[in-house]
Design a protein around this motif. Structure first.
Motif, PDB file in Angstrom:
ATOM      1  N   HIS A  12      -2.070   0.579  -4.534  1.00 49.09           N
ATOM      2  CA  HIS A  12      -1.759  -0.684  -3.871  1.00 49.09           C
ATOM      3  C   HIS A  12      -1.618  -1.770  -4.931  1.00 49.09           C
ATOM      4  O   HIS A  12      -2.090  -1.605  -6.058  1.00 49.09           O
ATOM      5  CB  HIS A  12      -2.823  -1.059  -2.829  1.00 49.09           C
ATOM      6  CG  HIS A  12      -4.101  -1.534  -3.409  1.00 49.09           C
ATOM      7  ND1 HIS A  12      -5.076  -0.695  -3.875  1.00 49.09           N
ATOM      8  CD2 HIS A  12      -4.570  -2.787  -3.640  1.00 49.09           C
ATOM      9  CE1 HIS A  12      -6.082  -1.396  -4.351  1.00 49.09           C
ATOM     10  NE2 HIS A  12      -5.802  -2.673  -4.221  1.00 49.09           N
ATOM     11  N   GLU A  38      -4.099   7.289   0.691  1.00 47.78           N
ATOM     12  CA  GLU A  38      -3.765   6.094  -0.081  1.00 47.78           C
ATOM     13  C   GLU A  38      -3.936   6.390  -1.564  1.00 47.78           C
ATOM     14  O   GLU A  38      -4.993   6.826  -2.008  1.00 47.78           O
ATOM     15  CB  GLU A  38      -4.646   4.909   0.318  1.00 47.78           C
ATOM     16  CG  GLU A  38      -4.228   3.642  -0.393  1.00 47.78           C
ATOM     17  CD  GLU A  38      -4.956   2.395   0.067  1.00 47.78           C
ATOM     18  OE1 GLU A  38      -4.911   1.402  -0.672  1.00 47.78           O
ATOM     19  OE2 GLU A  38      -5.562   2.414   1.149  1.00 47.78           O
ATOM     20  N   GLU A  93       0.860  -1.182   0.000  1.00 45.83           N
ATOM     21  CA  GLU A  93       0.000   0.000   0.000  1.00 45.83           C
ATOM     22  C   GLU A  93       0.896   1.232   0.000  1.00 45.83           C
ATOM     23  O   GLU A  93       1.871   1.286   0.734  1.00 45.83           O
ATOM     24  CB  GLU A  93      -0.889   0.025   1.233  1.00 45.83           C
ATOM     25  CG  GLU A  93      -1.836  -1.143   1.317  1.00 45.83           C
ATOM     26  CD  GLU A  93      -2.570  -1.198   2.653  1.00 45.83           C
ATOM     27  OE1 GLU A  93      -2.096  -0.572   3.628  1.00 45.83           O
ATOM     28  OE2 GLU A  93      -3.602  -1.863   2.709  1.00 45.83           O
ATOM     29  N   THR A 105      -0.698  -6.339  -5.291  1.00 43.32           N
ATOM     30  CA  THR A 105      -0.403  -7.629  -4.677  1.00 43.32           C
ATOM     31  C   THR A 105       0.575  -8.382  -5.573  1.00 43.32           C
ATOM     32  O   THR A 105       0.715  -8.076  -6.752  1.00 43.32           O
ATOM     33  CB  THR A 105      -1.678  -8.477  -4.482  1.00 43.32           C
ATOM     34  OG1 THR A 105      -2.281  -8.691  -5.767  1.00 43.32           O
ATOM     35  CG2 THR A 105      -2.667  -7.785  -3.571  1.00 43.32           C
TER      36      THR A 105
END
Length: 93
Positions: free
Chosen positions: A39, A36, A29, A41
């Protein structure tokens, strides 16, 4: 086992922070000036790049290159026309 690692850098007058959560499916993140902005993965210990913009006029595109492992995670901030990158300092959170 999951662990959270925090990184920070001041870049061109902006606060850039990254949190890397390790484990089987690491999560990265990115916050710019406390908000924010991106982000991503990845799987296992594969590096991942998160593209964000710094809020200025005009916006400045930067990338955060996170390496979850093996070992201790690492983060680099890659600015425009800066191939070397800036090491983001680990922070205790």
């Amino acid at each position: 086992m999951r662990a959270r690692h925090h990184f920070h850098i001041e870049y061109r007058g902006h606060s850039v922070s990254a949190t890397v959560q390790t484990g089987h499916h690491p999560v990265v993140e990115v916050l710019v000036d406390g908000k924010e902005t991106g982000h991503a993965t990845t799987r296992d210990d594969r590096p991942v790049t998160v593209h964000v913009e710094l809020p200025s006029d005009p916006p400045i595109p930067v990338s955060i290159r996170a390496t979850p492992g093996p070992g201790v995670p690492r983060c680099l901030l890659l600015g425009p026309e800066e191939p070397e990158g800036h090491v983001m300092a680990p922070r205790i959170y």
